[in-house]
Design an enzyme around this catalytic site. Structure first.
Site, mmCIF file in Angstrom:
data_model
loop_
_atom_site.group_PDB
_atom_site.id
_atom_site.type_symbol
_atom_site.label_atom_id
_atom_site.label_comp_id
_atom_site.label_asym_id
_atom_site.label_seq_id
_atom_site.Cartn_x
_atom_site.Cartn_y
_atom_site.Cartn_z
ATOM 1 N N LYS A 1 1.122 -1.207 -0.141
ATOM 2 C CA LYS A 1 -0.281 0.141 0.023
ATOM 3 C C LYS A 1 1.019 1.034 0.059
ATOM 4 O O LYS A 1 0.341 2.049 -0.787
ATOM 5 C CB LYS A 1 -1.099 -0.404 1.488
ATOM 6 C CG LYS A 1 -1.597 1.103 1.921
ATOM 7 C CD LYS A 1 -2.718 1.425 0.311
ATOM 8 C CE LYS A 1 -3.916 2.138 0.602
ATOM 9 N NZ LYS A 1 -3.697 4.076 0.533
ATOM 10 N N GLU B 1 0.842 6.840 -5.921
ATOM 11 C CA GLU B 1 -0.122 7.493 -6.666
ATOM 12 C C GLU B 1 0.203 8.954 -6.508
ATOM 13 O O GLU B 1 -0.238 9.291 -7.575
ATOM 14 C CB GLU B 1 -0.743 7.295 -5.508
ATOM 15 C CG GLU B 1 -2.402 8.696 -5.138
ATOM 16 C CD GLU B 1 -2.997 8.071 -3.837
ATOM 17 O OE1 GLU B 1 -3.134 7.348 -3.484
ATOM 18 O OE2 GLU B 1 -3.242 9.289 -3.097
#
Lengths: 339, 339, 339, 339
Positions: D189, D196
């Site tokens: 993550k 991102e």
């Protein structure tokens, strides 16, 4: 020798002084006449127009332009009709070397010799001398050697470079160099300034990290928008930046003239409160990066230094808004207000 | 004064020589005994074990560790049981300052004083002196002042910094500085080295751009995988990099000790053919970037310089393969073979 | 409508197929005749020369160039004398928008309309459709709307964008857009590709970090040239990159078509062993960065992505040698051999 | 299945709704009781304290923490004494994976199973489903499969990845993945978020360049502090950013969910005037970069994206002041006022 100087700003005026100190004769012109008056009082021959300046120079003439890059083309356009074949026109400012190629070509058609001279030294050049990177015809450069030698720093007490034994006597050791044909001088000066940006940014980032070394003493918010400082106990140092700059001036790997200047600035004002942090860039950094990209070579550091200046002027604002807008869209994140 | 030196590599041995030259007494130990023999012949007192070294020092002892960062903890573990309360242990290597905090704490429980001393100067420190950034208790630092003063470069002929009039007499002007409590010395040294990486990369990128200034002379392929050079006529310069490095040493804004070294290297071998371009990094650059990230301050230049070293060692290979794989997937692009 | 296509490579041939599938008539030409033969067998009208192609088109003609950027000027030079006022010439390749301005101007003098159409879609465009960014005169773009509509993807099952209610019916939702006057199409395509480089690099770096997540299992040397891994226990993960790419395709913030392609590539070959990691760049990334620099806006990510490609091709070698040479000069550091 | 959810913010509350929609029973707790009331009205079993929540769950219990990273340790400290051996505690927030290792170890000593679940999906996860990256013991992950399957997006209409034929049926295609032992979920993550940041910055920079494409229409000062725009005629485009974002959504290489969101944001407000451009970072970007540095791999793009956020918050101010101070020292340059 005799030389005509056009442009008596921070650089040009002091170069005239250094030339006169070396026994040369200077005819000087400036758009606003005060600087002409001042230098005339110090021994220069004043001119009140370009035509006057040209008339006061013996042929073949040597003229040195020391004007902003954006004003060079107009100056040449004004001067060229006044000049004769055999005259030498020097652009000593921070022109883009690509412009030198065009100008040299155009002037050559009229028999006028063009030299591009990248000149480093800043406002301290009067005492230190000017480092000059020269592009143009070899014999013209050689003819003006007395001018360059006077302007240059000379060997001074800088120790000779080991391994250069077979190159002793070259002018590089005096602080001026014929780098190659037209454009070569400004190409080398362009890269010089590109490096300068990188060096400056390296120091600036380092000193910022030193300055923030006490952030562990501050309180920090605990919320989903803020990364907690994991180890506040690692950031408890109140450093004296002026003393650190000073200690690095002696014996360290990072000693340099730029560090000397940083030490001075931090001594005068540890918080640098006279400055807002809005940093100009005057072209060479951009052109250096463009050259790297044309060449297909990576210049991460020089480019990062350039972009830091753009960002310092708020030019990233819209892209930052895009980031905030995306974060709001996918996470419902609201911007934290400035504190 | 009397000092015990542990670790007689490139740095340690020369520091012993400089100390002896300044009238201090040195007891020396090294893992491999040759270096001990060599320095004993020059006047040092040799020790054949840590215990021997400790025994030969008067209490309270002063011991200086000059070993690789990765070996410091083991050295302290070996030494600590041999020491007495009041002894001083100095780590003069390139330790992470976070480790200093832990070590100082552990040694303090035994009454042993710990100093962290970032030491810059490299293999030329014997003649130039060592720039030292010191962390630890103020009174311990003061007690060892004669040691630091001898190791440091001293004022030499470096001009005093304007604006420091009210700070004259501080040790920073001699090239050593008590930066703060434990860890402060290595924190400042860490940032020093981080800056060093940035400065080095700025020069390296600049000289690469100068070297590629003749690529317009080469033939270029015309295909969809290759960006054509739009203006080959702008890249026709064969620069003499050694002369350019040399000319910048005098009067330019980018003059520095690192430039002096670059001038030497380029004079000795213009193509630098003894090197393959695989560049190590020894920790401080990483820690500097990690500090910046912990602080939340941007350090683009220092980080770019660090990453360039990683890339030089081939560490980007897999990510480059990903790029090639993507290009193949969306565009059917095949990699061009190496030429 | 009727259209002449020049250049039947990866892109051009499939665009012809898509146009014919949409009921348009295509006259096709290619430098090497095999592609003409192939498409003729599929229903296109083959031409064996530019003159033949021009002769087979009704006036006013519509011609679409789909050739490498470096070949566009020659193609236009060959075509222009064959064309009549009122004809339309489209450059659908990856030209530099600055060239469009020049070409449009030159062709306009002959009464020929010029459109620049940035075309994205790659080898999958036949099925997916082509995203088109168009620059040129509004009425000419409007006249060719049936062509663009056929080539474009159309709305498909992509959900409409909230907030665009008052813009419904614009062609952007079908996947083509009149962006502005000449150059606008390629400007937008240029930035599109600049962004593409950045996106690709973001994924590539991320997957590399995932791949290295097991380095704590390896042995590491302890010497002054190598930074020890402080916490090998933090890097003990053997990740399945193909599964990770796959899981991110659904519901994650980083889902994208480029991720889909990465998932495919990693599924086919987890080590990507068909690739060496030598990544080409075809111009738009460079021009995007140059636009940013001209504008004075920072483009750190797009530039870093571009430079990573340069470095992947070994273009940093000399600057890395400089770093090694400096390290040897100040620290006596020798390069570690490649392992 | 039955699950206890602690933390009913933007993410937690919607996850409860999605779980209940899938037939699971949820016992819910939140520091402020309003959210508990709201969800109770929708069918959840409310708890007014951690002890109450624990009491209302059948053993072995499954508890899911959805609280800010900075609050996880305290939550675990409060919960652990209330739990029994065999219970499962899930941290679904954005914890640093290094903390997972510590927590899993500590809880394991009490017989409590710990899972770290990186959860992506943002405020749209209720409808789209949540992409989950899971670390922990394989059998525990398997036991909770019904929970994960409900929360995940499922296959939907996303086309299967070519080349995965022999991996069909793995959960990655449903949008959740057991990535490895403890820490693996948050490691993946973390990198997801690092990517991102890079993707977001690539779009943001690109749109900024598009926005500045009309700067040639503005007047520019001519002085030594300002680089003149060499070709104003190249920057005469007034682009409609919302339409450009829209057109890229179909058929282009840069299509993605983040682009969809950008199109929405630009449609709602072309100038993004609700935002000031002060961008938070919530940890994962920093940790991703730190992992890269520990690994010795370059992550230029991810780091540049992180630093852009730091700079957006004014964290570069002091280093910019240093640059201005240096420029004043060597060139007498005064800062240009903000305009």
């Amino acid at each position: 020798m005799q030389l005509g100087m056009i442009g008596l700003g921070r650089m040009g005026a002091n170069m005239v002084r250094r030339l006169m100190g070396g026994g040369h004769t200077c005819v000087v012109y400036n758009r606003s006449p005060e600087a002409v008056t001042t230098l005339s009082a110090e021994g220069a021959i004043g001119a009140d127009s370009l035509a006057d300046l040209v008339a006061k120079l013996e042929t073949p003439r040597t003229l040195w332009l020391m004007v902003p890059a954006a004003a060079v083309d107009q100056s040449i356009a004004d001067l060229a009709p006044l000049l004769d074949p055999g005259d030498i026109l020097i652009d000593g400012g921070n022109s883009y070397y690509v412009d030198d190629l065009r100008r040299a070509n155009a002037l050559s058609a009229k028999g006028i010799h063009y030299l591009d001279v990248g000149t480093s030294g800043g406002i301290r050049g009067l005492e230190r001398g000017y480092c000059m990177m020269i592009g143009g015809e070899r014999e013209i450069v050689a003819r003006l050697d007395p001018i360059f030698k006077t302007l240059a720093p000379g060997r001074g007490d800088i120790p000779p470079t080991p391994g250069r034994e077979d190159r002793r006597g070259r002018t590089a050791e005096d602080g001026y160099l014929h780098c190659g044909p037209n454009g070569a001088g400004h190409f080398v000066k362009m890269v010089h300034n590109g490096i300068e940006y990188g060096l400056m940014a390296a120091y600036a980032e380092g000193f910022n990290i030193l300055k923030q070394a006490n952030i562990g003493k501050a309180e920090h918010a605990v919320d989903a928008e803020t990364t907690p400082l994991r180890h506040p106990e690692h950031f408890q140092y109140d450093f004296d930046l002026a003393d650190i700059a000073e200690v690095w001036r002696r014996g360290s790997v990072v000693a340099s003239w730029l560090l000397d200047l940083t030490a001075t600035a931090l001594s005068e004002s540890p918080e640098l409160s006279d400055f807002s942090g809005r940093v100009s860039d005057s072209g060479e950094g951009r052109w250096t990066v463009q050259a790297a990209i044309d060449q297909g070579v990576p210049a991460e550091v020089l480019t990062a230094a350039l972009y830091a200046r753009f960002s310092s002027r708020g030019e990233a604002e819209f892209q930052n808004k895009i980031l905030s807008a995306m974060r709001f869209q996918f996470g419902g994140h609201h911007e934290k207000p400035r504190t």
